[in-house]
Every structure is written in C-alpha cells, then in structure tokens.
Design a protein around this motif. Sequence first.
Motif, PDB file in Angstrom:
ATOM      1  N   GLY A 160       0.072  17.564  -2.222  1.00 56.83           N
ATOM      2  CA  GLY A 160       1.518  17.354  -2.392  1.00 56.83           C
ATOM      3  C   GLY A 160       1.826  16.708  -3.729  1.00 56.83           C
ATOM      4  N   GLU A 175       1.575  19.328  -6.284  1.00 58.73           N
ATOM      5  CA  GLU A 175       2.748  20.213  -6.256  1.00 58.73           C
ATOM      6  C   GLU A 175       3.906  19.633  -7.058  1.00 58.73           C
ATOM      7  OE1 GLU A 175       2.548  22.567  -1.950  1.00 58.73           O
ATOM      8  OE2 GLU A 175       3.902  20.885  -2.215  1.00 58.73           O
ATOM      9  N   VAL A 220      -3.635  24.461   4.013  1.00 59.49           N
ATOM     10  CA  VAL A 220      -3.466  24.134   5.434  1.00 59.49           C
ATOM     11  C   VAL A 220      -4.536  24.847   6.264  1.00 59.49           C
ATOM     12  CG1 VAL A 220      -1.957  24.466   7.442  1.00 59.49           C
ATOM     13  CG2 VAL A 220      -1.014  23.526   5.344  1.00 59.49           C
ATOM     14  N   LEU A 240      -4.519  16.704   1.882  1.00 56.25           N
ATOM     15  CA  LEU A 240      -3.207  17.348   2.004  1.00 56.25           C
ATOM     16  C   LEU A 240      -2.170  16.579   1.191  1.00 56.25           C
ATOM     17  CD1 LEU A 240      -2.974  18.279   5.823  1.00 56.25           C
ATOM     18  CD2 LEU A 240      -3.524  19.793   3.911  1.00 56.25           C
ATOM     19  N   MET A 241      -2.253  15.261   1.249  1.00 57.49           N
ATOM     20  CA  MET A 241      -1.295  14.451   0.488  1.00 57.49           C
ATOM     21  C   MET A 241      -1.531  14.592  -1.011  1.00 57.49           C
ATOM     22  SD  MET A 241      -0.477  11.139   2.754  1.00 57.49           S
ATOM     23  CE  MET A 241      -1.987  10.699   3.551  1.00 57.49           C
ATOM     24  N   LYS A 253      -7.162  14.731   5.519  1.00 56.29           N
ATOM     25  CA  LYS A 253      -5.727  14.463   5.572  1.00 56.29           C
ATOM     26  C   LYS A 253      -5.236  13.957   4.221  1.00 56.29           C
ATOM     27  CE  LYS A 253      -6.956  12.380   9.318  1.00 56.29           C
ATOM     28  NZ  LYS A 253      -7.069  11.437  10.448  1.00 56.29           N
ATOM     29  N   PHE A 303      -7.660  23.031   5.840  1.00 59.19           N
ATOM     30  CA  PHE A 303      -7.606  21.803   6.652  1.00 59.19           C
ATOM     31  C   PHE A 303      -7.986  22.126   8.090  1.00 59.19           C
ATOM     32  CE2 PHE A 303      -5.319  19.028   9.578  1.00 59.19           C
ATOM     33  CZ  PHE A 303      -5.717  17.772   9.134  1.00 59.19           C
ATOM     34  N   ASP A 304      -7.414  23.209   8.614  1.00 62.43           N
ATOM     35  CA  ASP A 304      -7.703  23.600  10.005  1.00 62.43           C
ATOM     36  C   ASP A 304      -9.181  23.934  10.204  1.00 62.43           C
ATOM     37  OD1 ASP A 304      -5.072  23.183  10.697  1.00 62.43           O
ATOM     38  OD2 ASP A 304      -4.475  25.277  10.404  1.00 62.43           O
ATOM     39  N   LYS A 325       1.334  18.469   9.425  1.00 64.58           N
ATOM     40  CA  LYS A 325       0.503  18.657   8.216  1.00 64.58           C
ATOM     41  C   LYS A 325       1.395  18.774   6.989  1.00 64.58           C
ATOM     42  CE  LYS A 325      -1.605  21.801  10.667  1.00 64.58           C
ATOM     43  NZ  LYS A 325      -2.387  22.988  11.095  1.00 64.58           N
ATOM     44  N   THR A 351       2.443  30.790   8.180  1.00 63.03           N
ATOM     45  CA  THR A 351       3.890  30.857   8.083  1.00 63.03           C
ATOM     46  C   THR A 351       4.285  32.040   7.213  1.00 63.03           C
ATOM     47  OG1 THR A 351       3.783  28.461   8.066  1.00 63.03           O
ATOM     48  CG2 THR A 351       5.922  29.453   7.592  1.00 63.03           C
ATOM     49  N   ARG A 388      -0.163  26.416  -0.770  1.00 62.17           N
ATOM     50  CA  ARG A 388      -0.031  25.372   0.245  1.00 62.17           C
ATOM     51  C   ARG A 388      -0.599  25.850   1.574  1.00 62.17           C
ATOM     52  NH1 ARG A 388       5.934  23.202   1.355  1.00 62.17           N
ATOM     53  NH2 ARG A 388       5.830  22.889  -0.889  1.00 62.17           N
ATOM     54  N   GLU A 389      -0.275  27.081   1.946  1.00 57.17           N
ATOM     55  CA  GLU A 389      -0.763  27.619   3.220  1.00 57.17           C
ATOM     56  C   GLU A 389      -2.280  27.773   3.209  1.00 57.17           C
ATOM     57  OE1 GLU A 389       0.894  28.174   6.152  1.00 57.17           O
ATOM     58  OE2 GLU A 389       2.497  27.108   5.106  1.00 57.17           O
ATOM     59  N   LEU A 431       2.431  15.524   5.679  1.00 52.57           N
ATOM     60  CA  LEU A 431       1.461  14.836   4.814  1.00 52.57           C
ATOM     61  C   LEU A 431       1.612  15.309   3.368  1.00 52.57           C
ATOM     62  CD1 LEU A 431      -1.841  14.819   6.958  1.00 52.57           C
ATOM     63  CD2 LEU A 431      -0.221  12.955   6.621  1.00 52.57           C
ATOM     64  N   MET A 432       1.803  16.618   3.194  1.00 51.17           N
ATOM     65  CA  MET A 432       1.962  17.141   1.826  1.00 51.17           C
ATOM     66  C   MET A 432       3.282  16.670   1.219  1.00 51.17           C
ATOM     67  SD  MET A 432       0.101  20.786   1.682  1.00 51.17           S
ATOM     68  CE  MET A 432       0.416  21.573   3.214  1.00 51.17           C
ATOM     69  N   ALA A 433       4.324  16.653   2.047  1.00 52.66           N
ATOM     70  CA  ALA A 433       5.619  16.184   1.551  1.00 52.66           C
ATOM     71  C   ALA A 433       5.507  14.731   1.092  1.00 52.66           C
ATOM     72  CB  ALA A 433       6.676  16.316   2.637  1.00 52.66           C
ATOM     73  N   GLY A 491       2.882  13.379  -0.158  1.00 47.33           N
ATOM     74  CA  GLY A 491       2.208  13.423  -1.460  1.00 47.33           C
ATOM     75  C   GLY A 491       3.192  13.721  -2.587  1.00 47.33           C
ATOM     76  N   ARG A 492       4.087  14.668  -2.350  1.00 45.88           N
ATOM     77  CA  ARG A 492       5.107  14.956  -3.369  1.00 45.88           C
ATOM     78  C   ARG A 492       5.937  13.699  -3.646  1.00 45.88           C
ATOM     79  NH1 ARG A 492       5.234  19.586  -0.360  1.00 45.88           N
ATOM     80  NH2 ARG A 492       7.215  19.191   0.669  1.00 45.88           N
TER      81      ARG A 492
END
Lengths: 245, 245
Positions: free
Chosen positions: A38, A41, A21, A34-35, A31, A24-25, B31, A2, A17-18, B34-36, B38-39
């Motif tokens: 978050g 963050e 990701v 990723l949480m 998964k 992850f890919d 994806k 992005t 964050r990217e 999932l991070m959101a 977590g926040r």
Amino acid sequence: MTFIPSTHPRAKSLYIRERLVLAFDKGLVAKEGLMAHGRGEAFDYLIGERTSEAARKAIRAAAMMLMAAQRPVISVNGNIAGLCPKEMVELAFVSGAKIEINLFYGTRKRRQEIAKVLKKNGAKEILGIKKKDAAKLSGLDSARRVVDKNGIFAADVVVVPLEDGDRTLALKRAGKKVITFDLNPLSRTAQTADITIVDNVVRAIGELIKECKKNRPVKKFDNKKNLASTILEIKSNLTRRARLA
Amino acid sequence: MTFIPSTHPRAKSLYIRERLVLAFDKGLVAKEGLMAHGRGEAFDYLIGERTSEAARKAIRAAAMMLMAAQRPVISVNGNIAGLCPKEMVELAFVSGAKIEINLFYGTRKRRQEIAKVLKKNGAKEILGIKKKDAAKLSGLDSARRVVDKNGIFAADVVVVPLEDGDRTLALKRAGKKVITFDLNPLSRTAQTADITIVDNVVRAIGELIKECKKNRPVKKFDNKKNLASTILEIKSNLTRRARLA
C-alpha cells in the motif's frame, strides 16, 4: 479474484494489487507485506505510475554494477516472490547472481512457500534456507540479522528490492554495494543504497534484465543527484494533480 | 505481536501498524484494509506524521458542523474499529451522532466482530446491522450502496473516516454534508467532501472530540483552499526531507 474493468484509469495498479492478495492467500506474503505494498502504491501514484528518466538511469547503473560484481546476490522477500518470481530468477541467471530468501517477518513455512515458487520458476540454488549456513550481520536485532554465509554474508553486491532501512544500513556497514528498488525516494533504504531505482519493481524489472544483457562497462552514477531529480518530479506531479483535482 | 525496537525511528507508525494487524487477526480488517493502511502511512510520512495547521482548521470546522447537525452519523469501517473504537464511541457521545457500520468489503462475520468491539467500547446503539433497516443510495453497485434507513440514509451530516471515492460521491449526490479523514489530499474523497481532515485519524480524533466539547458556532470553511495549503506543505516537506536525507 475481483473483477477489474480494463478501462479503469488505474487498472494496472489494481491487477498488481490482486496478484499480491493471491500471494498472501498462498502464504507467501506477510500481513505487513500487504501494508508495505500500500505504501508503494501511494508513492507510485505520486511518481505518476510510469518509469521516469531518473529510474532509467538508475536501472542502467544497476545493470553495470551487477554485471561487474564478483559475488552478486539477489535478496528475495515475500512480496517479490509474489509479484515477479520469474523475473528474479531470470535476473539471477543473466547476471550470475545467487538468490537468497531474506525475510523481515520470517517463518519457516513462509520461507518454504517462497522457495517453492522460486523453484517452480526455474531457480536452481536457493540460499537463506539452511540453518547451518546462517551468519550474522552486526548492528541488527537478533531476528533480523541472519543471512546466508554463502550468500549475502560473502557478497560484494546485493540487490535488495523493497528492503527495510535498518537492514540496508547493516549491509552498507558490512561493506556491501547495495542496489535497491524503492518507490519512496526519501526512505532510508533509498538514501543509503548505492543505486536506488525509484520505480515499481514489476514495471522496472524487465528493463533491468535487458540492460544486464547489454553488459556495458561501469560508468559513474550519482545516486543522491538522481534521487533529488525524482523528488523534484514528485513535486511537479503534485502541482499537476492538484490542478486536475 | 512482533517486537518493535523502541529505538526504531518510526516506532509510533509501526505500533499503529501492529494494532491494525491485530485487528486483522481478530477478523475486523480486510486484506484490502491492510493495503489501504499502507497507502495512508505513505501520505502520513509525507505530511510529516504530525497534525498540520490546515488539519487543525479542518478539525475545528468539522466539530462546528457536527455539533450543529440535526441527524449526524459516524460511519465506522474495519480499519476504524481496529484503530480507535473507543474514540469513535466518545465522538458519537459528545456530538449526539449515531454510529453505523458501513463496510466496503463486508461480510456478516466482519460486521458482527466490529459491532462487538464497538459495544465493548461503550456503544449503545449500532446501526447498519439489521437487514430490515437496509436502504439504498443511488449511483453505486449493489453491494456497496446499502446504508441504514435510520442512519446514513436519513442523516444530514455524515462522518466517513477513510472512505472510498465512489461512496463519498454517492453521499454528496444524496444531499449529505460529508466530513472525512483522508491522508491523501488529492483523493476523490478528499476533494469531494465538505470538510477533509488530512491527518492520521488516530492522531486527530482526540482533537476533534475536544473541539466538539467547545461547541462553538459555525464559521465559514473553504475545503479546497485548505487542501491546497496541505499540498503545498507536502511539497515543502519533500524539499526539507530531501535536504536532511
């Protein structure tokens, strides 16, 4: 990837964050990872997305403990392998620590992908892979108690960046000294570890490597007191941000 | 599904997390979703993982606004469809609101999967799907400004659970009244909305449905004041937790 404008007030956080990701890919990150990122963050936002004075103190204490250790081990999970594999290999090198892959949500495939990335970044020996070297920590459910008999099982000091509370407790009960990176100063891991660096590992790891190179004699460090001052800082950030909002 | 020991101190939060992972596997959740999540978990932890008195006040005010609305719309994204589709359909039913799928990271496939889940949970009409009904909000980049001309575009009150700050601002600029669920009381969405329910949507949604059924007359509500009291509560939770730790 992005597009993130460098003028964005939280661009650095978005780049990290990217990076996760992408990891992850590639199959490095779960998964749940990723949480977990978050959650990190959110706490990073609350500590002001910068390395606090308390974090610097913890980093210095961690470097001293690591350099004085007899059998130090660095525990690497998917998020760490995705975010700063090169730095972890360098930390292992300067501190003489072994590297062990230790996953909360582990599969054979993910373990191999992580090992690949670590090797690409210069790791020689990677523990936590061979079944025949599996040993068990007590007080944990079956899937999560497995460690390497030549690594964490035999270690005196373990660095666990981004660790689960149950596992940190099990490490403490097994008599290990625990150094952790945890952005939540209230988490069980943060409160249980001997030294808690409340900072974004991506931001803090370079500082830890630098401090290890100084190889200074161990000084006293009060983790509880240090955590308390971090909590105070979050509270004052909340006031400040609420005023700005 | 991963095995979560019921003895884990944060089992409830872990169950919700697993529900979201399942929704990710079904293609409902991105994806970034999932991070959101977590926040959200981090802020939920800070508010004590319970519905605060301030949240109850916001829920009551939201119910009154929703019941008094002429053309209310509930905006559903992947996380909401994964976490509480049945409750969203029920909320739409009791309040006479329309349901619109509105995604930040949208693909045709994800939109269809979400529609499928909503239908399975009893939704009759679902907006935000037909290309011919697309309308545009101003002040947003192209991918994110599309709404349904029969839904959000024409709405007087919009419920946006878990919304992005830019989009909330665009809705306000378009003259909508905005009700949101947001666990971060400092976020732009929380600070921009007319009514911000700072609570876990999974925990709060039943209460909102119950309040709608009471159908009480609208009373004054001061969102900024309510948010300020939530921030105070987070600060006192930090103190309390620090003492317990």
